[in-house]
Design a protein around this motif. Structure first.
Motif, PDB file in Angstrom:
ATOM      1  N   MET A 138       0.819  -1.211   0.000  1.00  0.00           N
ATOM      2  CA  MET A 138       0.000   0.000   0.000  1.00  0.00           C
ATOM      3  C   MET A 138       0.856   1.264   0.000  1.00  0.00           C
ATOM      4  O   MET A 138       0.529   2.259  -0.654  1.00  0.00           O
ATOM      5  CB  MET A 138      -0.932   0.002   1.215  1.00  0.00           C
ATOM      6  CG  MET A 138      -1.978  -1.104   1.224  1.00  0.00           C
ATOM      7  SD  MET A 138      -3.128  -1.043  -0.173  1.00  0.00           S
ATOM      8  CE  MET A 138      -3.881   0.554   0.061  1.00  0.00           C
ATOM      9  N   LEU A 183      -7.489  -2.401  -5.295  1.00  0.00           N
ATOM     10  CA  LEU A 183      -7.053  -2.694  -3.929  1.00  0.00           C
ATOM     11  C   LEU A 183      -7.643  -4.049  -3.557  1.00  0.00           C
ATOM     12  O   LEU A 183      -8.869  -4.223  -3.582  1.00  0.00           O
ATOM     13  CB  LEU A 183      -7.528  -1.607  -2.966  1.00  0.00           C
ATOM     14  CG  LEU A 183      -7.011  -1.625  -1.525  1.00  0.00           C
ATOM     15  CD1 LEU A 183      -7.229  -0.251  -0.871  1.00  0.00           C
ATOM     16  CD2 LEU A 183      -7.667  -2.698  -0.652  1.00  0.00           C
ATOM     17  N   GLN A 204      -3.116  -6.500   2.975  1.00  0.00           N
ATOM     18  CA  GLN A 204      -3.848  -5.976   1.831  1.00  0.00           C
ATOM     19  C   GLN A 204      -2.834  -5.276   0.942  1.00  0.00           C
ATOM     20  O   GLN A 204      -1.745  -4.920   1.390  1.00  0.00           O
ATOM     21  CB  GLN A 204      -4.952  -5.002   2.260  1.00  0.00           C
ATOM     22  CG  GLN A 204      -4.438  -3.725   2.925  1.00  0.00           C
ATOM     23  CD  GLN A 204      -5.544  -2.741   3.265  1.00  0.00           C
ATOM     24  OE1 GLN A 204      -6.316  -2.957   4.199  1.00  0.00           O
ATOM     25  NE2 GLN A 204      -5.617  -1.653   2.513  1.00  0.00           N
ATOM     26  N   CYS A 240      -0.171   3.017   5.811  1.00  0.00           N
ATOM     27  CA  CYS A 240       0.132   2.075   4.734  1.00  0.00           C
ATOM     28  C   CYS A 240       1.415   1.286   4.983  1.00  0.00           C
ATOM     29  O   CYS A 240       1.598   0.213   4.398  1.00  0.00           O
ATOM     30  CB  CYS A 240       0.209   2.823   3.403  1.00  0.00           C
ATOM     31  SG  CYS A 240      -1.410   3.400   2.820  1.00  0.00           S
ATOM     32  N   MET A 248      -2.100  -3.204  -3.253  1.00  0.00           N
ATOM     33  CA  MET A 248      -2.566  -2.706  -4.544  1.00  0.00           C
ATOM     34  C   MET A 248      -2.153  -3.684  -5.637  1.00  0.00           C
ATOM     35  O   MET A 248      -1.024  -4.176  -5.653  1.00  0.00           O
ATOM     36  CB  MET A 248      -1.985  -1.323  -4.831  1.00  0.00           C
ATOM     37  CG  MET A 248      -2.396  -0.244  -3.857  1.00  0.00           C
ATOM     38  SD  MET A 248      -4.183   0.051  -3.808  1.00  0.00           S
ATOM     39  CE  MET A 248      -4.501   0.627  -5.489  1.00  0.00           C
ATOM     40  N   TRP A 251     -13.543   5.087  -3.344  1.00  0.00           N
ATOM     41  CA  TRP A 251     -13.343   3.687  -3.699  1.00  0.00           C
ATOM     42  C   TRP A 251     -14.690   3.006  -3.895  1.00  0.00           C
ATOM     43  O   TRP A 251     -15.649   3.302  -3.199  1.00  0.00           O
ATOM     44  CB  TRP A 251     -12.554   2.964  -2.613  1.00  0.00           C
ATOM     45  CG  TRP A 251     -11.189   3.536  -2.393  1.00  0.00           C
ATOM     46  CD1 TRP A 251     -10.845   4.585  -1.593  1.00  0.00           C
ATOM     47  CD2 TRP A 251      -9.986   3.106  -3.025  1.00  0.00           C
ATOM     48  NE1 TRP A 251      -9.505   4.831  -1.671  1.00  0.00           N
ATOM     49  CE2 TRP A 251      -8.940   3.930  -2.547  1.00  0.00           C
ATOM     50  CE3 TRP A 251      -9.671   2.094  -3.930  1.00  0.00           C
ATOM     51  CZ2 TRP A 251      -7.624   3.773  -2.954  1.00  0.00           C
ATOM     52  CZ3 TRP A 251      -8.354   1.932  -4.340  1.00  0.00           C
ATOM     53  CH2 TRP A 251      -7.342   2.771  -3.849  1.00  0.00           C
TER      54      TRP A 251
END
Length: 655
Positions: free
Chosen positions: A572, A596, A588, A582, A590, A617
């Motif tokens: 991120m 995402l 998680q 991030c 990108m 988003w």
């Protein structure tokens, strides 16, 4: 105190038992080398020569300063080096000696080799990423230590990205260690002739990774077929079994890009040809697969033993890894094995000639390079003798040269699109078409969780082509509810990896017939997407169809990876370096700039929190808009996964 001098655009330092040089090495990059020997070597390993950049060097009474773009360094007359970006200190050496100004440590091993160590001061709030792959459950490597050595599931690529906006490359193939702990950052080589490291500065993570790619090489163009679904298992025992699986995918209308022929399809370890008893007509097999739009990939091991028809020829010409003490055996697997030595150019020529004759001419033009570390038992690299030197000094180079052997051979044969699935990598492996996977990891949710972090750290050390065995490699029971849930969640993760490849050694079922009684290394359990029950099959089929729709998007970012070194699988902070949250998010990431993805990695889990950076988003399931800058809680039953797309982006229609 030592003596400082400036010669051209380089700063030289000398004191009793040490000489050193500090110089520019490409844009915003400085290289430091030092040794207790009488001279520095000019060995660059896989480091590419850079065009001279405009830099300034200035010497004062007790210091000398070099400025190369946004990066500068000051070396004092006691030997200490400090680095600055835009004038702000980012990295500084420190002495581990209480009363002596010794900023590098050298312990003699005889002749010109030493154990060498350099130590840096810790920085408050600093985060580190990269260092290759290891199933250690670490995303931020700050507070961790690692042995610099290759093993199954572990590739040591000695590069880290710092949240202070620089990259650090330990340019040394020696076995060693790295400590990124709270009290210091330490880099050590067990046996080497000199300390050699580079500092690379940039204003964004993308800038640093682009300069790192310039230093170590860019990945070639990604093959047009590589972005689809790859089918694999341990293992297809014969030609008809393999073809029947490919035909069944075709009959069911499921897109299939590649199918893999695993190990022990050969006559003997170290004989590069298919056993005609089980693979009677490989050319006709490949032709049929090509007509179905499927690439055949063959696993090749670098192991060899005296039963091989090639052993004596290669052994007498020093084409094999030798031992400094004892006999040839360094890996027990169906007898004592040694390995070919691809760092010897003559080995590369000889092995490729066999591969070309027995595989390439039959239509097999892509390879799976297993055991690429190489796997050593016992783990005593200091007992190995490579063409390039003793194993303790050069042991990390093996996977690079193993990949290079096939890359060079395929390019010479006229192939434009080269990709080799490999179990290990080192600095520069990306430039020889290495698609690295995470090795023989277990079929568990813990391994899935770790794999997400592993892939992100590989992305931050210059390897844009990466994947894992979907479902994990060993221990999977295809009849259990646990594994059926795991295979779905891992498949969802696999869709959002650079390559989507199903593989594993599944437990054999009670009613599974012996296809070839008495065969060496019989097959594991079934591992096709229809093997896991009626509920799972349509979910996996839909995911493969989604991957097929994503392929233009994937190739867009694979082209970017070849040009800039930026992987499609990005932490991120890569896209949002100003957002402190991030740097903590290892669960998680990108997938390119627009998607995402937040995988579910725990058994029984159907909801999780997701951090959305600033912006608007859209949830791909409900098509609902969310404003970023906060965490949101999302739900996803087994048939769904959690992902978001930036608003006003056409990629949403793919979902």
């Amino acid at each position: 105190m030592g003596i400082l001098s400036v010669q051209g655009n380089k700063i030289y330092f000398q004191k009793r038992d040490e000489i050193a040089v500090l110089e520019a090495w490409g844009k915003d990059t400085l290289r430091f080398r030092s040794t207790p020997n009488s001279s520095l070597t000019e060995e660059n390993w896989n480091l590419l020569i850079q065009e001279e950049t405009k830099c300034t060097v200035k010497q004062e009474d007790n210091t000398a300063v070099i400025v190369n773009g946004i990066l500068s360094a000051k070396i004092y007359n006691n030997g200490k080096v400090t680095y600055f970006k835009h004038g702000k200190e980012i990295l500084t050496e420190r002495s581990e000696m209480a009363f002596l100004d010794r900023f590098r440590e050298y312990s003699s091993l005889g002749a010109d080799n030493h154990r060498m160590t350099v130590v840096f001061q810790p920085k408050e709030g600093e985060h580190f990423y990269g260092l290759g792959q290891e199933q250690n459950d670490c995303f931020d490597l700050k507070g961790s230590s690692s042995r610099l050595i290759h093993k199954n599931t572990k590739s040591s690529i000695p590069f880290v990205y710092s949240s202070y906006g620089y990259g650090f490359l330990w340019n040394n193939p020696a076995i060693g260690r790295c400590e990124l702990t709270n009290n210091h950052s330490l880099w050590e080589a067990d046996s080497t002739k000199q300390i050699d490291y580079l500092v690379v500065a940039g204003d964004t993570p993308g800038e640093v990774m682009a300069k790192y790619a310039d230093l170590t090489g860019h990945a070639p163009a990604f093959p047009s077929w590589g972005s689809g679904f790859w089918q694999c298992k341990l293992r297809y025992e014969d030609q008809e079994e393999l073809l029947s699986v490919a035909r069944e995918y075709k009959r069911r209308g499921i897109p299939l890009s590649a199918i893999i022929i695993d190990y022990f399809h050969w006559t003997e370890q170290g004989e590069y040809k298919m056993d005609p008893k089980y693979w009677p007509s490989p050319k006709e097999m490949c032709d049929e697969l090509e007509n179905m739009g499927v690439k055949a990939i063959v696993s090749i091991w670098p192991t060899i033993n005296p039963n091989s028809e090639n052993f004596s020829y290669m052994d007498e010409r020093n084409m094999l890894i030798r031992t400094d003490k004892g006999q040839y055996g360094i890996f027990p697997f169906y007898g004592q094995q040694t390995y070919i030595d691809p760092s010897n150019p003559e080995t590369a020529k000889f092995v490729w000639s066999k591969v070309y004759e027995n595989y390439y001419k039959n239509g097999i033009k892509s390879f799976w390079l297993d055991e690429a570390e190489p796997e050593i038992l016992p783990v005593q690299f200091e007992n190995l003798r490579f063409h390039k030197g003793n194993g303790a000094e050069v042991g990390l180079i093996y996977p690079y040269y193993y990949n290079k052997l096939f890359y060079d051979g395929l390019k010479e044969a006229g192939e434009e699109q080269v990709i080799s699935l490999t179990r290990a990598a080192w600095i520069g492996s990306q430039k020889v078409g290495a698609l690295v996977w995470s090795g023989d990891i277990p079929s568990t949710f813990d391994a899935l969780r770790m794999s997400v972090k592993t892939g992100l750290n590989m992305a931050m050390c210059g390897i844009p082509w990466w994947n894992s065995d979907i479902g994990g490699f060993w221990g999977g029971d295809i009849e259990s509810d646990y594994f059926r849930e795991l295979i779905v969640r891992w498949f969802q993760f696999g869709i959002f990896c650079p390559v989507t490849r199903l593989h594993g050694s599944r437990k054999r079922t009670s009613n599974q017939a012996e296809r070839n009684p008495g065969i060496l290394e019989r097959s594991g359990g079934d591992n096709e997407i229809w093997s896991f029950g009626e509920k799972v099959y349509p979910i996996l089929k839909n995911l493969i169809e989604l991957r097929e729709r994503l392929r233009p998007y994937i190739h867009k970012y694979m082209d970017i990876a070849s040009k800039t070194g930026a992987s499609i699988m990005r932490p991120m902070f890569f896209e949002y370096p100003e957002d402190e949250f991030c740097y903590t998010l290892g669960d998680q990431y990108m997938f390119g700039e627009e998607i995402l993805f937040a995988p579910i990695v725990n058994q029984g889990q159907t909801e999780r929190k997701v951090y959305l950076p600033k912006g608007t988003w859209i949830d791909i399931n409900e098509k609902k808009e969310y404003e970023g800058g906060t965490f949101v809680t999302m739900e996803a039953d087994i048939e769904h996964f959690i992902a978001f797309v930036k608003k006003d982006n056409h990629i949403l229609s793919v979902f």
